[in-house]
Design a protein around this motif. Structure first.
Motif, PDB file in Angstrom:
ATOM      1  N   ALA A  44       0.492  -0.889  -0.106  1.00 59.27           N
ATOM      2  CA  ALA A  44      -0.021  -0.126  -0.413  1.00 59.27           C
ATOM      3  C   ALA A  44       0.796   1.323   0.066  1.00 59.27           C
ATOM      4  O   ALA A  44       0.684   1.990  -0.368  1.00 59.27           O
ATOM      5  CB  ALA A  44      -0.379   0.072   1.181  1.00 59.27           C
ATOM      6  N   LYS A  45       2.361   1.210   0.622  1.00 61.74           N
ATOM      7  CA  LYS A  45       2.693   2.448   1.023  1.00 61.74           C
ATOM      8  C   LYS A  45       3.718   2.742  -0.123  1.00 61.74           C
ATOM      9  O   LYS A  45       3.923   3.946  -0.748  1.00 61.74           O
ATOM     10  CB  LYS A  45       3.926   1.826   2.062  1.00 61.74           C
ATOM     11  CG  LYS A  45       3.551   2.734   3.291  1.00 61.74           C
ATOM     12  CD  LYS A  45       5.235   2.987   4.138  1.00 61.74           C
ATOM     13  CE  LYS A  45       3.877   2.569   5.221  1.00 61.74           C
ATOM     14  NZ  LYS A  45       5.246   1.259   6.128  1.00 61.74           N
ATOM     15  N   GLY A  47       2.466   2.140  -3.537  1.00 64.02           N
ATOM     16  CA  GLY A  47       1.279   1.855  -4.198  1.00 64.02           C
ATOM     17  C   GLY A  47       0.568   1.106  -5.390  1.00 64.02           C
ATOM     18  O   GLY A  47       0.472   1.193  -6.190  1.00 64.02           O
ATOM     19  N   ILE A  48       1.330   0.000  -4.751  1.00 69.45           N
ATOM     20  CA  ILE A  48       1.152  -1.389  -5.554  1.00 69.45           C
ATOM     21  C   ILE A  48      -0.287  -1.510  -5.115  1.00 69.45           C
ATOM     22  O   ILE A  48      -0.706  -1.567  -4.176  1.00 69.45           O
ATOM     23  CB  ILE A  48       1.725  -1.985  -5.173  1.00 69.45           C
ATOM     24  CG1 ILE A  48       3.015  -2.127  -5.450  1.00 69.45           C
ATOM     25  CG2 ILE A  48       1.664  -3.753  -5.673  1.00 69.45           C
ATOM     26  CD1 ILE A  48       4.450  -2.642  -4.841  1.00 69.45           C
ATOM     27  N   LEU A  49      -1.573  -2.296  -6.987  1.00 68.35           N
ATOM     28  CA  LEU A  49      -2.726  -2.465  -6.545  1.00 68.35           C
ATOM     29  C   LEU A  49      -2.997  -3.618  -7.005  1.00 68.35           C
ATOM     30  O   LEU A  49      -3.503  -4.219  -6.988  1.00 68.35           O
ATOM     31  CB  LEU A  49      -3.599  -1.509  -6.813  1.00 68.35           C
ATOM     32  CG  LEU A  49      -3.619   0.175  -6.974  1.00 68.35           C
ATOM     33  CD1 LEU A  49      -4.682   0.804  -7.625  1.00 68.35           C
ATOM     34  CD2 LEU A  49      -4.370  -0.204  -5.601  1.00 68.35           C
TER      35      LEU A  49
ATOM     36  N   VAL B  84      -5.853  -0.765 -13.391  1.00 66.19           N
ATOM     37  CA  VAL B  84      -6.277  -0.556 -12.127  1.00 66.19           C
ATOM     38  C   VAL B  84      -6.329   0.901 -11.165  1.00 66.19           C
ATOM     39  O   VAL B  84      -7.215   0.975 -10.567  1.00 66.19           O
ATOM     40  CB  VAL B  84      -5.713  -1.760 -11.164  1.00 66.19           C
ATOM     41  CG1 VAL B  84      -7.144  -1.896  -9.727  1.00 66.19           C
ATOM     42  CG2 VAL B  84      -5.152  -2.741 -11.666  1.00 66.19           C
ATOM     43  N   GLU B  85      -5.291   1.480 -11.235  1.00 64.76           N
ATOM     44  CA  GLU B  85      -4.755   2.686 -11.047  1.00 64.76           C
ATOM     45  C   GLU B  85      -5.851   3.365 -11.539  1.00 64.76           C
ATOM     46  O   GLU B  85      -5.638   4.865 -10.946  1.00 64.76           O
ATOM     47  CB  GLU B  85      -3.165   3.478 -11.400  1.00 64.76           C
ATOM     48  CG  GLU B  85      -1.958   2.690 -10.669  1.00 64.76           C
ATOM     49  CD  GLU B  85      -2.069   0.621 -10.907  1.00 64.76           C
ATOM     50  OE1 GLU B  85      -2.245   0.703 -11.893  1.00 64.76           O
ATOM     51  OE2 GLU B  85      -0.986   0.350 -10.555  1.00 64.76           O
ATOM     52  N   ARG B  88      -8.907   3.548 -10.337  1.00 70.84           N
ATOM     53  CA  ARG B  88      -8.842   3.914  -8.721  1.00 70.84           C
ATOM     54  C   ARG B  88      -9.215   5.695  -9.107  1.00 70.84           C
ATOM     55  O   ARG B  88     -10.159   6.361  -8.059  1.00 70.84           O
ATOM     56  CB  ARG B  88      -8.470   3.803  -8.166  1.00 70.84           C
ATOM     57  CG  ARG B  88      -7.752   4.462  -6.453  1.00 70.84           C
ATOM     58  CD  ARG B  88      -6.601   3.847  -6.064  1.00 70.84           C
ATOM     59  NE  ARG B  88      -5.011   4.475  -6.524  1.00 70.84           N
ATOM     60  CZ  ARG B  88      -4.380   4.180  -5.612  1.00 70.84           C
ATOM     61  NH1 ARG B  88      -4.098   3.747  -4.292  1.00 70.84           N
ATOM     62  NH2 ARG B  88      -3.276   4.644  -6.367  1.00 70.84           N
ATOM     63  N   PRO B 119      -4.211  -6.355  -2.200  1.00 71.98           N
ATOM     64  CA  PRO B 119      -3.747  -5.002  -2.066  1.00 71.98           C
ATOM     65  C   PRO B 119      -4.993  -4.119  -3.065  1.00 71.98           C
ATOM     66  O   PRO B 119      -4.223  -2.579  -2.803  1.00 71.98           O
ATOM     67  CB  PRO B 119      -2.902  -5.190  -3.647  1.00 71.98           C
ATOM     68  CG  PRO B 119      -2.634  -6.364  -4.080  1.00 71.98           C
ATOM     69  CD  PRO B 119      -3.128  -7.505  -2.437  1.00 71.98           C
ATOM     70  N   GLY B 123      -5.385  -0.297  -1.522  1.00 67.39           N
ATOM     71  CA  GLY B 123      -5.532   0.692  -2.726  1.00 67.39           C
ATOM     72  C   GLY B 123      -6.495   1.380  -2.348  1.00 67.39           C
ATOM     73  O   GLY B 123      -6.403   2.724  -2.436  1.00 67.39           O
ATOM     74  N   PHE B 124      -8.387   1.014  -3.130  1.00 65.08           N
ATOM     75  CA  PHE B 124      -9.380   1.514  -3.583  1.00 65.08           C
ATOM     76  C   PHE B 124      -9.633   2.662  -1.521  1.00 65.08           C
ATOM     77  O   PHE B 124      -9.430   3.434  -1.881  1.00 65.08           O
ATOM     78  CB  PHE B 124     -10.172   0.736  -3.846  1.00 65.08           C
ATOM     79  CG  PHE B 124     -10.213   0.749  -5.215  1.00 65.08           C
ATOM     80  CD1 PHE B 124      -9.161   0.597  -5.538  1.00 65.08           C
ATOM     81  CD2 PHE B 124     -11.250   0.739  -5.733  1.00 65.08           C
ATOM     82  CE1 PHE B 124      -9.127   0.565  -7.107  1.00 65.08           C
ATOM     83  CE2 PHE B 124     -11.222   0.029  -6.629  1.00 65.08           C
ATOM     84  CZ  PHE B 124     -10.445  -0.143  -7.706  1.00 65.08           C
ATOM     85  N   HIS B 196      -1.798   4.759   4.536  1.00 66.71           N
ATOM     86  CA  HIS B 196      -2.073   5.536   3.597  1.00 66.71           C
ATOM     87  C   HIS B 196      -1.413   4.935   1.998  1.00 66.71           C
ATOM     88  O   HIS B 196      -0.224   4.680   2.394  1.00 66.71           O
ATOM     89  CB  HIS B 196      -1.705   7.092   3.697  1.00 66.71           C
ATOM     90  CG  HIS B 196      -2.614   7.756   4.598  1.00 66.71           C
ATOM     91  ND1 HIS B 196      -3.786   7.818   4.737  1.00 66.71           N
ATOM     92  CD2 HIS B 196      -2.738   7.133   6.418  1.00 66.71           C
ATOM     93  CE1 HIS B 196      -4.770   8.338   5.496  1.00 66.71           C
ATOM     94  NE2 HIS B 196      -3.445   8.007   6.792  1.00 66.71           N
ATOM     95  N   SER B 197      -2.143   5.059   1.334  1.00 70.82           N
ATOM     96  CA  SER B 197      -1.342   4.883  -0.143  1.00 70.82           C
ATOM     97  C   SER B 197      -0.906   5.603  -1.120  1.00 70.82           C
ATOM     98  O   SER B 197      -1.288   6.795  -0.184  1.00 70.82           O
ATOM     99  CB  SER B 197      -2.799   3.530  -0.990  1.00 70.82           C
ATOM    100  OG  SER B 197      -1.948   4.359  -2.302  1.00 70.82           O
ATOM    101  N   ASP B 198       0.255   4.818  -1.473  1.00 71.18           N
ATOM    102  CA  ASP B 198       1.167   5.965  -2.306  1.00 71.18           C
ATOM    103  C   ASP B 198       0.411   5.761  -3.882  1.00 71.18           C
ATOM    104  O   ASP B 198       0.382   4.840  -4.496  1.00 71.18           O
ATOM    105  CB  ASP B 198       2.587   5.942  -1.945  1.00 71.18           C
ATOM    106  CG  ASP B 198       3.090   6.774  -2.930  1.00 71.18           C
ATOM    107  OD1 ASP B 198       2.684   7.887  -4.009  1.00 71.18           O
ATOM    108  OD2 ASP B 198       4.109   7.064  -3.054  1.00 71.18           O
ATOM    109  N   GLN B 201       3.427   7.046  -7.384  1.00 72.08           N
ATOM    110  CA  GLN B 201       4.901   6.567  -7.626  1.00 72.08           C
ATOM    111  C   GLN B 201       4.433   6.175  -8.371  1.00 72.08           C
ATOM    112  O   GLN B 201       5.134   6.594  -9.607  1.00 72.08           O
ATOM    113  CB  GLN B 201       4.933   5.180  -6.581  1.00 72.08           C
ATOM    114  CG  GLN B 201       6.614   5.184  -5.314  1.00 72.08           C
ATOM    115  CD  GLN B 201       7.151   4.461  -5.809  1.00 72.08           C
ATOM    116  OE1 GLN B 201       7.262   3.477  -7.132  1.00 72.08           O
ATOM    117  NE2 GLN B 201       8.116   4.707  -4.844  1.00 72.08           N
ATOM    118  N   GLN B 202       3.324   5.564  -9.214  1.00 74.88           N
ATOM    119  CA  GLN B 202       3.842   5.244 -10.844  1.00 74.88           C
ATOM    120  C   GLN B 202       3.529   5.697 -11.650  1.00 74.88           C
ATOM    121  O   GLN B 202       2.175   5.810 -11.930  1.00 74.88           O
ATOM    122  CB  GLN B 202       2.989   4.054 -11.006  1.00 74.88           C
ATOM    123  CG  GLN B 202       3.841   2.325 -10.304  1.00 74.88           C
ATOM    124  CD  GLN B 202       2.962   1.379 -10.274  1.00 74.88           C
ATOM    125  OE1 GLN B 202       2.057   1.149  -9.582  1.00 74.88           O
ATOM    126  NE2 GLN B 202       2.975   0.393 -10.650  1.00 74.88           N
TER     127      GLN B 202
END
Lengths: 77, 349
Positions: A44-45, A47-49, B84-85, B88, B119, B123-124, B196-198, B201-202
């Motif tokens: 999660a940190k 940002g892997i979904l 998926v990103e 979201r 994940p 993430g969502f 807390h999700s980042d 990054q990608q």
């Protein structure tokens, strides 16, 4: 030395990616440390979904699929 | 777009058109081909139970694989535009009703495998997608399956395919909506709430048409490698039902008058886990033998949508109570759909 982490949830593709990375390292004499993680908090940190995902020195390179060999090699060397 | 890109795009379009015409010619001759293989090439006696079984097998095998190839390729192309990103980003900050509708629709096309359920869930939720909306997505993603949809269309016609699409989406939207109203935040494991999700990054990667086509092609070979055996097993079971199970028996057990058939079919379907493509030839054979459409659709939905492994994976982030709620609401929704269609379409032709 590069630190490579393969993230997965125990799925077949996740283990396959780890094996592939290990083989590539051996074949190309790359000095790197490979580890497997199923730590969802860490994912999660970063940002892997979706898994399998691969991070090199804390930088996510790909997620959700097994990348092509050439692509992984580019990241390794 | 520069000239080289335009010419390569035209080249790809031409190639695809030629391939599709070839596909179509072969596809429209499968019936004759299966008759020829069964009765002429293998000289099986006609009419006979074994002949009917063999004909079903030789007709369905190429048909299912051809439809599968086409749809997986097209969806692969479509998915090269999605991630998926992106899903979201689309879902975060949407109003409640719009969120559920969008989540259910995106569930069909977003590349997703149940091994990524955790994940994705984290993430969502940590990006501010409401829990109920996240559930709409998690229900729709396996339940409204593009492979099931195109095979239903190819094997049983557009009406049944449309029924499946509309009811699958409705269950996902309504179930997600109800779960959202039940204060699900109380039943999430505590460590998840602190995360807390980042989401930055990608970086987005530029993909060329050549890469998209390669991606679609690889998704076809990948899916074929993984599921061909399920498909063959499914077709074999379907062929045996087609050849050997008497219609009177099927009407009695799975017909519209067997009121208990719907919940029983769903309960049977939950522990069974098959690929959507494997279950479809069985669905076809059951309906052909007079099983009620609602009962069969309910069976199919519970097989592909409710998977035990996914529940085990989700247990890592959800407390048992929420998993039960999820299971009960979706199961109830599927049973309701089963009854509804047995009532609306009482006799299968």
């Amino acid at each position: 030395m590069k630190k490579i982490t393969v993230y997965g949830s125990g799925c077949a593709a996740c283990h396959k990616l780890k094996k592939l990375v290990e083989n590539l390292i051996k074949e190309n004499n790359v000095t790197a440390e490979v580890q497997y993680s199923d730590n969802f908090a860490e994912m999660a940190k970063l940002g892997i979904l979706s898994v399998p995902a691969i991070a090199i020195d804390g930088q996510v390179k790909s997620s959700g699929s097994i990348p092509k060999r050439d692509e992984i090699l580019k990241w390794l060397i | 777009m520069n000239t080289t890109q335009t010419t390569s795009l035209i080249k790809y379009l031409g190639l695809h058109l030629c391939l599709f015409i070839g596909w179509w010619i072969l596809y429209s001759h499968l019936q004759g081909l299966s008759v020829f293989i069964t009765y002429t090439l293998l000289s099986i006696k006609s009419p006979s139970r074994f002949g009917a079984t063999a004909e079903f097998f030789f007709y369905d095998t190429p048909k299912v694989f051809m439809l599968l190839g086409l749809i997986v390729y097209l969806v692969g192309l479509l998915r090269s535009f999605l991630s998926v990103e992106k899903t979201r980003r689309l879902l975060a900050g949407k109003s409640a009703v719009m969120g559920h509708v969008l989540a259910a629709l995106l569930g069909i096309v977003t590349p997703f495998c149940s091994c990524s359920a955790v994940p994705l869930f984290i993430g969502f939720v940590s990006a501010g997608v409401p829990l109920g909306v996240t559930f709409s997505f998690l229900i729709s993603a396996p339940m409204v399956n593009e492979i099931a949809l195109i095979l239903l269309y190819g094997l049983l016609g557009w009406k049944i395919a449309a029924i499946y699409l509309v009811t699958g989406l409705s269950i996902a939207m309504v179930a997600g909506f109800i779960i959202g109203k039940l204060h699900p935040e109380n039943y999430i494991e505590d460590w998840v709430k602190k995360l807390h999700s980042d989401s930055t990054q990608q970086a987005a990667i530029k993909i060329s048409w050549h890469d998209r086509i390669l991606f679609a092609y690889h998704s076809v070979t990948d899916i074929f490698r993984r599921i061909w055996i399920y498909v063959l097993i499914g077709i074999t079971i379907g062929a045996i039902i087609h050849g050997y199970v008497p219609e009177s028996f099927m009407r009695l057990v799975m017909g519209v008058h067997a009121w208990w058939a719907v919940p029983l079919a769903v309960l049977l379907g939950v522990p069974l886990y098959s690929n959507a493509a494997g279950i479809m030839p069985i669905v076809e054979a059951l309906i052909g033998k007079g099983a009620a459409i609602g009962t069969v659709l309910a069976f199919m939905m519970s097989v592909i949508a409710l998977s035990f492994p996914e529940m085990v994976i989700l247990r890592k982030v959800l407390k048992p109570k929420l998993i039960y709620m999820f299971l009960v609401i979706v199961t109830f929704g599927i049973i309701l759909v089963g009854y509804l269609f047995n009532w609306v379409i009482p006799v299968t032709s």
